[in-house]
Design a protein around this motif. Structure first.
Motif, short mmCIF file in Angstrom:
data_model
loop_
_atom_site.label_atom_id
_atom_site.label_comp_id
_atom_site.label_asym_id
_atom_site.label_seq_id
_atom_site.Cartn_x
_atom_site.Cartn_y
_atom_site.Cartn_z
N CYS A 1 0.88 -1.22 0.25
CA CYS A 1 0.03 0.03 0.07
C CYS A 1 0.88 1.16 -0.10
CB CYS A 1 -0.87 -0.19 1.23
SG CYS A 1 -2.31 -1.32 1.08
N LYS A 2 2.01 1.39 0.72
CA LYS A 2 3.01 2.53 0.79
C LYS A 2 3.44 2.74 -0.62
CE LYS A 2 4.49 2.37 5.70
NZ LYS A 2 5.45 2.20 6.70
N ALA A 3 3.72 1.48 -1.31
CA ALA A 3 4.31 1.68 -2.69
C ALA A 3 3.34 2.38 -3.66
CB ALA A 3 5.16 0.57 -2.91
N GLY A 4 2.07 2.31 -3.46
CA GLY A 4 1.00 2.61 -4.39
C GLY A 4 0.16 1.61 -5.04
N ILE A 5 0.13 0.31 -4.46
CA ILE A 5 -0.73 -0.74 -5.02
C ILE A 5 -1.69 -1.22 -3.90
CG2 ILE A 5 1.02 -1.39 -6.66
CD1 ILE A 5 1.14 -4.08 -5.19
N ILE A 6 -2.68 -1.76 -4.34
CA ILE A 6 -3.53 -2.37 -3.19
C ILE A 6 -2.93 -3.54 -2.54
CG2 ILE A 6 -5.96 -3.38 -2.74
CD1 ILE A 6 -7.00 -1.62 -5.21
N GLY A 7 -2.84 -3.74 -1.19
CA GLY A 7 -2.34 -4.82 -0.81
C GLY A 7 -3.33 -5.50 -0.18
N ALA A 8 -3.55 -6.92 -0.11
CA ALA A 8 -4.48 -7.71 0.52
C ALA A 8 -4.09 -8.91 1.04
CB ALA A 8 -5.40 -8.24 -0.85
N PHE A 9 -4.75 -9.73 2.11
CA PHE A 9 -4.49 -10.75 2.71
C PHE A 9 -5.75 -11.60 3.12
CE2 PHE A 9 -5.34 -7.99 6.21
CZ PHE A 9 -6.00 -8.70 7.24
N PRO A 10 -5.64 -12.81 3.12
CA PRO A 10 -6.90 -13.57 3.42
C PRO A 10 -7.09 -13.59 5.16
CG PRO A 10 -5.37 -14.84 2.39
CD PRO A 10 -4.59 -13.76 2.58
N SER A 11 -8.33 -13.24 5.60
CA SER A 11 -8.66 -13.01 6.97
C SER A 11 -8.21 -14.47 7.54
CB SER A 11 -10.00 -12.86 7.22
OG SER A 11 -10.70 -14.03 6.64
N LEU A 12 -8.13 -15.67 7.04
CA LEU A 12 -7.62 -17.12 7.73
C LEU A 12 -6.21 -16.97 8.13
CD1 LEU A 12 -9.90 -19.50 5.52
CD2 LEU A 12 -10.33 -18.58 8.15
N ASN A 13 -5.55 -16.14 7.45
CA ASN A 13 -3.97 -16.12 7.79
C ASN A 13 -3.85 -15.69 9.02
OD1 ASN A 13 -3.58 -16.85 5.12
ND2 ASN A 13 -2.41 -14.94 4.71
N ALA A 14 -4.81 -14.84 9.87
CA ALA A 14 -4.62 -14.51 11.11
C ALA A 14 -5.16 -15.56 12.09
CB ALA A 14 -5.46 -13.20 11.36
N ARG A 15 -4.31 -16.19 12.69
CA ARG A 15 -4.77 -17.15 13.83
C ARG A 15 -3.76 -17.05 15.02
NH1 ARG A 15 -6.63 -21.98 10.65
NH2 ARG A 15 -6.62 -21.41 8.22
N PRO A 16 -4.83 -17.35 15.97
CA PRO A 16 -6.31 -17.49 15.99
C PRO A 16 -6.86 -16.19 15.74
CG PRO A 16 -5.42 -16.72 18.37
CD PRO A 16 -4.15 -16.98 17.54
N ALA A 17 -8.43 -16.44 15.77
CA ALA A 17 -9.31 -15.57 15.05
C ALA A 17 -9.01 -14.17 15.71
CB ALA A 17 -10.76 -15.86 15.01
N ALA A 18 -8.76 -13.98 16.81
CA ALA A 18 -8.61 -12.66 17.67
C ALA A 18 -7.41 -12.03 16.91
CB ALA A 18 -8.49 -12.92 19.00
#
Length: 320
Positions: free
Chosen positions: A33-50
């Motif tokens: 995002c800082k470099a000027g493109i849309i960055g994205a990640f899957p929510s399931l990468n965050a483990r545990p859910a909290a």
């Protein structure tokens, strides 16, 4: 062709860093995002859910600080990928956290769910949906998606079977909204080609595996650098859906990449992690066919800077 108003002037390159299971985290998203493109990640990468709550806070705070320090070149928005398949037992909880943090863009995959779209629209966010053919594209728009991600042959992860040319042509025959194109995109010239074909944005992930910020082990990053398109194998064994994987990782897991059995699609389960003993993406490493253009591991900002230069050079060649 069209882009949502809030993206106008926010992108220095018409590109989305595709969300990659396990590999995309806050570090990569923030750098993109800082470099000027849309960055994205899957929510399931965050483990545990909290942890998803923590990640969203971190991304928002760091990008806000960057924007305050760089008012003339603010960061691009970020996106969160939601797997809406019925086996994802976290979906409701994860969507609620995205609503809480007002995530600008939600990317939905493996099913179109009107209730997810409505929740995102409730705070002013937009939803882009992964599709592999025009039939699924129609369903996504009918159910309230704001744009389509055309996942064509050669893309990393769960790729479709159609050529990018065929897929974009069929969609643009009836749809004039936002379209992103995925499929072996790894150079600035390929990004420009996607635009010329009718896409608003290119959508690429595999090239970002070989970045310092990606959460891939070093052997995975080096394998991306060392391999080319001929090293990509398409199989449905590991998740129940056809995807593209690095052949050397399949060999390393004790399997023959040229003689993989077919999986039962009903075995797809995002709670268990897959449909074989060797799990995607832990043991069997996903990747797209475009990696022949990737020759070294770089910081994400440097990779994006090179893409911008390649994009400008390709446009200049065409104009000449």
């Amino acid at each position: 062709m069209s882009l949502p108003p809030f993206l106008q002037g926010r992108l220095r390159l018409p590109l989305v860093g595709a969300p990659m299971f396990i590999l995309s985290g806050p570090e990569l998203v923030i750098a993109q995002c800082k470099a000027g493109i849309i960055g994205a990640f899957p929510s399931l990468n965050a483990r545990p859910a909290a942890q998803l709550d923590e990640w969203l806070s971190q991304i928002r705070e760091e990008l806000a600080a960057y924007d305050a320090a760089h008012p003339d070149a603010p960061s691009a928005p970020f996106a969160v990928n939601q797997i809406v398949h019925r086996s994802n037992t976290r979906l409701e909880e994860d969507v609620a956290l995205c609503v809480k943090h007002k995530v600008p863009i939600i990317i939905t995959s493996l099913g179109a769910r009107p209730e997810v779209n409505e929740a995102v629209h409730g705070y002013g966010g937009i939803v882009w949906h992964d599709i592999i053919n025009s039939r699924f594209a129609h369903k996504a728009i009918e159910k309230g998606a704001d744009g389509l991600i055309a996942v064509a042959a050669g893309a990393g992860g769960h790729a479709g079977p159609l050529s990018p040319f065929a897929l974009i042509q069929e969609i643009r025959d009836w749809y004039d909204g936002t379209v992103l194109l995925s499929g072996a995109i790894a150079t600035g010239g390929a990004i420009l080609a996607a635009r010329a074909m009718g896409a608003d944005l290119a959508y690429a992930g595999s090239m970002f595996i070989a970045t310092e910020e990606a959460r891939a082990v070093e052997d995975y990053k080096q394998m991306v650098v060392d391999c080319g398109g001929e090293d990509i194998v398409n199989s449905n064994l590991f998740t129940g859906i056809h995807g593209n994987y690095l052949a050397p990782s399949i060999v390393k897991a004790g399997l023959d990449p040229q003689n993989l059995p077919q999986a039962d699609p009903s075995a797809m389960n995002f709670g268990s992690g897959g449909s074989s003993k060797a799990k995607a993406w832990r043991d069997i490493w996903g990747c797209g066919q475009g990696i022949g253009a990737i020759h070294e591991i770089l910081p994400a900002a440097e990779r994006i800077a090179r893409l911008r230069q390649q994009y400008d050079d390709a446009r200049a060649r065409l104009c000449a």
